[in-house]
Write a protein that holds these residues in place. Structure first.
Motif, PDB file in Angstrom:
ATOM      1  N   UNK A 360       0.824  -1.214   0.000  1.00  0.00           N
ATOM      2  CA  UNK A 360       0.000   0.000   0.000  1.00  0.00           C
ATOM      3  C   UNK A 360       0.855   1.260   0.000  1.00  0.00           C
ATOM      4  N   UNK A 361       2.043   1.162   0.581  1.00  0.00           N
ATOM      5  CA  UNK A 361       2.953   2.308   0.605  1.00  0.00           C
ATOM      6  C   UNK A 361       3.800   2.405  -0.668  1.00  0.00           C
ATOM      7  N   UNK A 362       3.628   1.422  -1.577  1.00  0.00           N
ATOM      8  CA  UNK A 362       4.349   1.466  -2.846  1.00  0.00           C
ATOM      9  C   UNK A 362       5.812   1.133  -2.742  1.00  0.00           C
ATOM     10  N   UNK A 363       6.185   0.186  -1.843  1.00  0.00           N
ATOM     11  CA  UNK A 363       7.577  -0.207  -1.671  1.00  0.00           C
ATOM     12  C   UNK A 363       7.772  -1.659  -2.104  1.00  0.00           C
ATOM     13  N   UNK A 364       8.794  -1.906  -2.918  1.00  0.00           N
ATOM     14  CA  UNK A 364       9.113  -3.253  -3.395  1.00  0.00           C
ATOM     15  C   UNK A 364      10.475  -3.658  -2.857  1.00  0.00           C
ATOM     16  N   UNK A 365      10.530  -4.805  -2.199  1.00  0.00           N
ATOM     17  CA  UNK A 365      11.799  -5.318  -1.680  1.00  0.00           C
ATOM     18  C   UNK A 365      12.605  -5.917  -2.821  1.00  0.00           C
ATOM     19  N   UNK A 366      13.889  -5.589  -2.852  1.00  0.00           N
ATOM     20  CA  UNK A 366      14.788  -6.143  -3.862  1.00  0.00           C
ATOM     21  C   UNK A 366      15.678  -7.197  -3.216  1.00  0.00           C
TER      22      UNK A 366
END
Length: 735
Positions: A360-366
């Motif tokens: 929801x916060x627009x963060x993608x883990x790499x």
């Protein structure tokens, strides 16, 4: 499109498919057509009659889509009279569709879906046939290719897909089927051919095919080479580079004794791309721009190489007895560092809530993933085949021995940490990242030794009745560190063929296969279920069986092949986890019921067609993993329905138009059936122009509607993005 080898042996394939209704319709409709076009026909030539000069090379290019015999001597009857579904994709079809890799070929083949890898499961060609994985059931000229790698099309005469349990043909595995890649070999003519392709997305590709025949010395030499570079259509910062070379020389042509020496080298250097993360809210890939790339271009890479050397010795003792010995040594490398986009672990309620909030916060883990593995193979395979008579019965037979050692060395070469989180809507592929450091250097070595014996026989019981038998015994031994497993595998097939007319057959067949523990160790990971399907322990093999009822008809003066098949495949004694102890046991069970329909060949001299439809009902009947019972769910990665059509029409002696459509039903990505990829249609088009006898031009537009397609996934964490729309112009020459 290619006829195999030295003795009037094998042949390619007729397509497959059927339903109970389709089976009857195909039989009845084609019987009436056959009555109109009845022609006298020689009984199936077993690997017997040898016509020196026309059959002493292992593969001969055949124009068009329809082929009549498989390339392996294990197929002791023409495909029309073989009680098994076999799909053949010819070189002409591969070129017309603009395919340059095995993945391109399989992507448009009904009944096959694609899987993905991400570290535990190696990246590479990972097809599922009739519901079951076949990544370790890929053969090259009838010899298993265990290295999880990418396969190119520049040296292919055709691709043969053998459906249903087939351990009698290939040894361990082949639960849903196997894939045989038929290589180009030296021909008895002189020619220089090749192609130059230019296209959108910086595509340029060139191939060269040179053949020289020295008649007075009975020798022929052929060289195939390829160089390919391109960006991936519809994907930002994702490119592919590869080159390959494949020389082959044959001595003793037009003599009873022949020797063929061949070598194959392929290198790839691509940008690793695991696509888009899958939403924990919708259970589908996130809705973002297709070109969003979440990798790190200054860090990630994916390199592979393959070196395969083969020696094939052949001798014809008579027109009814031939011997072939194949020795092959190979080495493949898989080396990569990649970024896995996700929203985080979801194993506990707290982790799931955190992942949803991150989304929801627009963060993608790499997350970082890496692998360095080298696979070495040494195989010796001997086949003796021909025909004989006993008590008035004609036998077309093939028997053989196989000895192989496969070694997979997986090295802890890289230590990769997660990079900074990416912005879901606007990821920056040039973000800084933690340096990749040297791993421990430890090596996990897996060795697989196989000793096998097999025999096949087609008995001509009557002018209209054949009995097809196959039996194989494998002594399989695998070690991984201090663990080991020894399995004895005995698999067979029995098929009865009725030929109501010379141009058609109806068959019923039963076949088995086995999956020994340790079969995929070093090549698979947790995505493959309980114990990864790969644990080296004392479990007995998984057992698979199938029953298939089918029909095959050659109509329109035997230019068009119509096929239908109704089948059931069941895996019994499947690996599962005990709900109390958590131990891996053989208490699982899965089943795939389905039917297939196919049409391949010429409707007229100007009109060709290649079409197929497959329906599958893939059901998990008994299976537990991680304390969860998945009984009754649909098997993951498998599309219940798939359809493919490709057709071309020659407007005159200069212009040819063609087009195709491909449909793939939705597929679940996890055992719980909570995540899935949506169905899609893909359309392609082709326009060809023959400039003169030496030059023709071909324009392909692929993914005409520019559909965003997700064609594979790895347990629903991320989804691979298929190429978007592209245009390619190819100049083909031949002198």
């Amino acid at each position: 499109m290619s006829t195999y080898t030295s003795t009037g042996a094998p042949q390619p394939s007729a397509n497959l498919s059927s339903s109970a209704v389709g089976l009857a319709l195909a039989s009845c409709a084609t019987v009436s057509l056959a009555a109109e076009n009845r022609q006298d026909e020689q009984p199936p030539a077993a690997p017997s009659a040898i016509e020196l000069g026309s059959t002493d090379v292992r593969s001969t290019h055949v124009e068009g889509y329809k082929v009549d015999q498989a390339s392996s001597p294990k197929f002791t009857a023409p495909l029309r009279d073989t009680p098994k579904s076999v799909t053949v994709i010819t070189e002409d079809l591969i070129k017309e569709r603009g395919a340059s890799s095995l993945k391109d070929v399989l992507r448009t083949t009904p009944g096959i879906t694609l899987g993905a890898g991400e570290g535990g499961t190696p990246v590479g060609d990972r097809p599922f046939i009739r519901g079951y994985e076949a990544s370790t059931d890929i053969m090259i000229d009838g010899v298993r290719d265990v290295g999880r790698n990418a396969h190119e099309a520049f040296n292919l005469e055709r691709v043969e897909i053998i459906k249903g349990p087939g351990s009698a043909y290939t040894g361990r595995g082949a639960t849903g089927g196997s894939i045989n890649l038929v290589s180009k070999v030296a021909q008895t003519e002189d020619f220089t051919a090749g192609s130059l392709t230019l296209g959108t997305d910086q595509l340029w590709r060139t191939t060269l095919d040179v053949n020289r025949f020295v008649a007075e010395q009975g020798m022929a030499f052929r060289l195939n080479a390829m160089k390919h570079e391109a960006d991936t259509p519809g994907r930002e910062d994702v490119d592919v580079k590869r080159w390959g070379i494949a020389p082959t020389v044959t001595f003793g042509l037009h003599t009873p004794t022949r020797a063929t020496f061949s070598y194959y080298h392929l290198e790839t250097d691509d940008m690793s791309d695991l696509g888009h993360p899958v939403s924990n809210i919708t259970g589908k890939p996130v809705k973002v721009d297709r070109d969003n790339f979440y990798g790190l271009v200054d860090r990630d890479f994916s390199k592979t190489s393959a070196d395969i050397a083969s020696i094939v010795l052949e001798h014809d003792f008579s027109e009814a007895l031939s011997l072939r010995n194949t020795t092959r040594g190979g080495r493949t490398l898989l080396d990569y560092v990649m970024t896995r986009p996700s929203f985080g672990n979801t194993n506990t309620p707290a982790q799931l809530n955190a992942a949803i909030n991150r989304e929801l916060n627009g963060e993608v883990i790499r997350d970082g993933r890496a692998r360095n593995s080298v696979t070495k193979t040494l195989v010796n395979q001997t086949d003796i085949f021909g025909e004989f008579f006993t008590g008035g019965l004609q036998h077309s037979y093939s028997a053989g021995l196989e000895f192989s050692r496969e070694t997979i060395d997986q090295k802890d070469r890289y230590s990769v940490r997660a990079g900074s989180n990416a912005d879901l809507e606007s990821p920056n592929p040039h973000d800084p990242f933690p340096p990749v450091t040297r791993g421990t250097g430890s090596v996990s070595e897996t060795k697989q030794d196989v000793r096998a014996a097999y025999v096949f026989d087609t008995l001509k019981l009557h002018e209209q009745w054949d009995l097809n038998l196959g039996l194989r015994y494998d002594d399989y031994y695998v070690t991984n560190g201090s663990a080991s497993n020894s399995s004895e595998l005995l698999n067979y097939q029995v098929g009865l063929v009725f030929k109501p007319l010379p141009n058609g057959s109806i068959y019923l067949t039963y076949a088995t296969s086995s999956n020994p523990a340790g079969e995929t160790v070093g090549q698979a990971g947790g995505a493959d279920g309980a114990a990864g399907g790969a644990a080296v322990n004392n479990l007995d093999p998984e057992k698979n069986r199938s029953l298939e009822l089918g029909t095959k008809w050659d109509v329109l003066n035997e230019q068009l092949s119509l096929t239908a098949a109704l089948f059931r495949i069941e895996k019994t004694d499947g690996r599962s986890q005990d709900p109390v102890t958590g131990d891996v046991t053989l208490s699982g069970d899965s089943r795939v019921d389905g039917f297939e329909l196919g049409a391949t060949g010429r409707i007229s001299d100007a009109w060709q067609i290649w079409a197929g439809y497959t329906y599958l009902d893939p059901t998990t009947r008994k299976y537990r993993s991680g304390g969860v019972d998945y009984a009754g769910n649909q098997m993951k990665f498998i599309a219940p329905e798939s359809f493919s059509l490709w057709t071309t029409y020659a407007l005159d002696d200069k212009w040819t138009i063609g087009g195709g459509a491909n449909y793939m039903d939705e597929r679940y990505l996890d055992d719980a059936n909570t995540r899935k990829l949506e169905s899609y249609w893909r359309y392609d088009a082709m326009l060809g122009y023959k400039v003169n006898r030496n030059l023709d031009l071909q324009l392909n537009i692929l993914n005409l509607a520019d559909e965003t397609i997700y064609d594979a996934s790895h347990v629903g964490v991320f989804a691979n993005v298929a190429p978007g729309r592209s245009a390619e112009l190819t100049a083909n020459f031949r002198f």
